[in-house]
Design an enzyme around this catalytic site. Sequence first.
Site, PDB file in Angstrom:
ATOM      1  N   ARG A 128      25.934  19.586 -78.791  1.00 58.88           N
ATOM      2  CA  ARG A 128      25.155  19.343 -77.567  1.00 58.88           C
ATOM      3  C   ARG A 128      23.654  19.251 -77.847  1.00 58.88           C
ATOM      4  O   ARG A 128      22.905  18.752 -77.010  1.00 58.88           O
ATOM      5  CB  ARG A 128      25.423  20.426 -76.533  1.00 58.88           C
ATOM      6  CG  ARG A 128      26.803  20.334 -75.920  1.00 58.88           C
ATOM      7  CD  ARG A 128      26.909  21.229 -74.697  1.00 58.88           C
ATOM      8  NE  ARG A 128      28.106  20.953 -73.931  1.00 58.88           N
ATOM      9  CZ  ARG A 128      29.272  21.568 -74.078  1.00 58.88           C
ATOM     10  NH1 ARG A 128      29.409  22.504 -74.987  1.00 58.88           N
ATOM     11  NH2 ARG A 128      30.305  21.253 -73.327  1.00 58.88           N
ATOM     12  N   MET A 182      35.743  19.238 -81.831  1.00 58.74           N
ATOM     13  CA  MET A 182      35.666  18.165 -80.830  1.00 58.74           C
ATOM     14  C   MET A 182      34.802  17.007 -81.354  1.00 58.74           C
ATOM     15  O   MET A 182      34.372  16.157 -80.592  1.00 58.74           O
ATOM     16  CB  MET A 182      35.115  18.706 -79.514  1.00 58.74           C
ATOM     17  CG  MET A 182      36.054  19.739 -78.886  1.00 58.74           C
ATOM     18  SD  MET A 182      35.883  19.910 -77.119  1.00 58.74           S
ATOM     19  CE  MET A 182      34.240  20.550 -77.001  1.00 58.74           C
ATOM     20  N   GLN A 215      35.545  32.773 -77.675  1.00 61.82           N
ATOM     21  CA  GLN A 215      36.680  31.912 -78.039  1.00 61.82           C
ATOM     22  C   GLN A 215      37.395  32.482 -79.263  1.00 61.82           C
ATOM     23  O   GLN A 215      38.625  32.581 -79.287  1.00 61.82           O
ATOM     24  CB  GLN A 215      36.150  30.508 -78.319  1.00 61.82           C
ATOM     25  CG  GLN A 215      37.137  29.561 -78.976  1.00 61.82           C
ATOM     26  CD  GLN A 215      36.575  28.166 -79.113  1.00 61.82           C
ATOM     27  OE1 GLN A 215      36.520  27.424 -78.149  1.00 61.82           O
ATOM     28  NE2 GLN A 215      36.158  27.777 -80.303  1.00 61.82           N
ATOM     29  N   GLN A 229      39.274  21.757 -71.112  1.00 65.01           N
ATOM     30  CA  GLN A 229      38.333  22.886 -71.215  1.00 65.01           C
ATOM     31  C   GLN A 229      36.970  22.595 -70.602  1.00 65.01           C
ATOM     32  O   GLN A 229      36.069  23.425 -70.678  1.00 65.01           O
ATOM     33  CB  GLN A 229      38.215  23.352 -72.666  1.00 65.01           C
ATOM     34  CG  GLN A 229      37.502  22.403 -73.596  1.00 65.01           C
ATOM     35  CD  GLN A 229      37.638  22.836 -75.044  1.00 65.01           C
ATOM     36  OE1 GLN A 229      38.723  22.807 -75.618  1.00 65.01           O
ATOM     37  NE2 GLN A 229      36.537  23.265 -75.655  1.00 65.01           N
ATOM     38  N   SER A 267      24.670  22.724 -82.726  1.00 68.38           N
ATOM     39  CA  SER A 267      25.670  22.432 -81.709  1.00 68.38           C
ATOM     40  C   SER A 267      25.687  20.926 -81.475  1.00 68.38           C
ATOM     41  O   SER A 267      24.635  20.274 -81.550  1.00 68.38           O
ATOM     42  CB  SER A 267      25.291  23.142 -80.404  1.00 68.38           C
ATOM     43  OG  SER A 267      25.986  22.572 -79.320  1.00 68.38           O
ATOM     44  N   GLY A 325      27.376  23.094 -89.081  1.00 67.96           N
ATOM     45  CA  GLY A 325      28.144  24.247 -88.580  1.00 67.96           C
ATOM     46  C   GLY A 325      29.636  24.005 -88.805  1.00 67.96           C
ATOM     47  O   GLY A 325      30.351  24.872 -89.324  1.00 67.96           O
ATOM     48  N   HIS A 326      30.098  22.807 -88.445  1.00 68.59           N
ATOM     49  CA  HIS A 326      31.513  22.463 -88.671  1.00 68.59           C
ATOM     50  C   HIS A 326      31.816  22.443 -90.174  1.00 68.59           C
ATOM     51  O   HIS A 326      32.845  22.945 -90.616  1.00 68.59           O
ATOM     52  CB  HIS A 326      31.826  21.076 -88.094  1.00 68.59           C
ATOM     53  CG  HIS A 326      31.642  20.956 -86.616  1.00 68.59           C
ATOM     54  ND1 HIS A 326      30.606  20.253 -86.040  1.00 68.59           N
ATOM     55  CD2 HIS A 326      32.370  21.452 -85.579  1.00 68.59           C
ATOM     56  CE1 HIS A 326      30.709  20.311 -84.727  1.00 68.59           C
ATOM     57  NE2 HIS A 326      31.761  21.038 -84.414  1.00 68.59           N
TER      58      HIS A 326
HETATM   59  P1  AMP Z   1      33.349  22.298 -81.345  1.00 70.02           P
HETATM   60  O1  AMP Z   1      33.424  20.963 -82.044  1.00 70.02           O
HETATM   61  O2  AMP Z   1      32.065  22.548 -80.631  1.00 70.02           O
HETATM   62  O3  AMP Z   1      34.571  22.581 -80.524  1.00 70.02           O
HETATM   63  O4  AMP Z   1      33.360  23.368 -82.512  1.00 70.02           O
HETATM   64  C1  AMP Z   1      34.402  23.392 -83.462  1.00 70.02           C
HETATM   65  C2  AMP Z   1      34.265  24.672 -84.259  1.00 70.02           C
HETATM   66  O5  AMP Z   1      32.998  24.707 -84.903  1.00 70.02           O
HETATM   67  C3  AMP Z   1      34.346  25.917 -83.371  1.00 70.02           C
HETATM   68  O6  AMP Z   1      35.147  26.899 -84.028  1.00 70.02           O
HETATM   69  C4  AMP Z   1      32.902  26.341 -83.271  1.00 70.02           C
HETATM   70  O7  AMP Z   1      32.749  27.726 -83.053  1.00 70.02           O
HETATM   71  C5  AMP Z   1      32.367  25.940 -84.635  1.00 70.02           C
HETATM   72  N1  AMP Z   1      30.914  25.793 -84.610  1.00 70.02           N
HETATM   73  C6  AMP Z   1      30.179  25.087 -83.717  1.00 70.02           C
HETATM   74  N2  AMP Z   1      28.858  25.228 -83.975  1.00 70.02           N
HETATM   75  C7  AMP Z   1      28.770  26.046 -85.051  1.00 70.02           C
HETATM   76  C8  AMP Z   1      27.676  26.584 -85.801  1.00 70.02           C
HETATM   77  N3  AMP Z   1      26.414  26.309 -85.488  1.00 70.02           N
HETATM   78  N4  AMP Z   1      27.942  27.411 -86.840  1.00 70.02           N
HETATM   79  C9  AMP Z   1      29.228  27.708 -87.176  1.00 70.02           C
HETATM   80  N5  AMP Z   1      30.310  27.230 -86.509  1.00 70.02           N
HETATM   81  C10 AMP Z   1      30.086  26.409 -85.468  1.00 70.02           C
END
Ligand code: AMP
Length: 272
Positions: A180, A26, A146, A57, A178, A32-33
Amino acid sequence: MKIYKSISEFLHRRDNLAELTFVPTMGNLHQGHISLIDLAKQYENEIIASIFINKLQFNNKNDYEKYPKSLESDIELLEKNGCDHLLIPDESILDSIEVIKASSKSKKLCGKNRPGHFDGVLTILNKFFKIINPKISIFGKKDYQQFLLVKEFVLNNHLNIKIIGGDTIREYSGLALSSRNNLLSETEKQIASSIYKVLTDIKSHKNLLTKELLDNKKKYLTELGFEVDYLTVCDASTLDESLSINKNGLLVAVAAKLGEVRLIDNILLTKL
Ligand code: AMP
């Protein structure tokens, strides 16, 4: 990196593309991404990421509207880290979309207080899967429920996509990265790192888990200023509450709000 700003632009090129590994996001990207992009590099396919803030969502309009956005730096980061393709669809991706109902597992943990959340997640992913037709798709285990639901959905619908989970990337303090987190002040970030401390503390009691321990930890988080949605230990496969480790392992999972910001995290416990 090739950027596609609409589905039709992407579909126009799809037939000429190599096999793809898909990393949905998103946006407001962080390490993390990027760790998921790095994981994707272990496979031979070209890598495609998507950026789309999926309103289906979100249960809370304010949360949706406030979701942090940083498209320019996201593009730079993906480019720098070797992503080959980026799909940034507009809202028309939602037009006459097939609505997916997530399985009963979606009613547990995050689903309890976020009704319809995982229906929204699977609805958009199903559409992305149809458009992109990836061989592999990678998800973070930070969003463990998820990850499980997507795996189950792909299996039950006989989609020929390998679902891979990436480990959670954390700040030095233990706070899970995150998008957030950008909505937290520095002091709040410090407080937020207690979430991981609580998880690791519960892990250190993995052979002696009790309801009392969980209640104490919940109380501790509440005293720190969190509004705890859940702090629970469950079977890592069925997500049914459990305090004793079987072959599936246990998931210690937490969701808590600090101010207006909802944070989630988890840790896996295995028998050994
Ligand atoms: P999002 O942009 O929050 O929808 O996350 C996109 C992807 O990145 C999802 O598969 C999340 O689980 C993953 N993700 C988010 N935060 C982390 C993190 N700290 N470590 C690893 N993967 C992450």
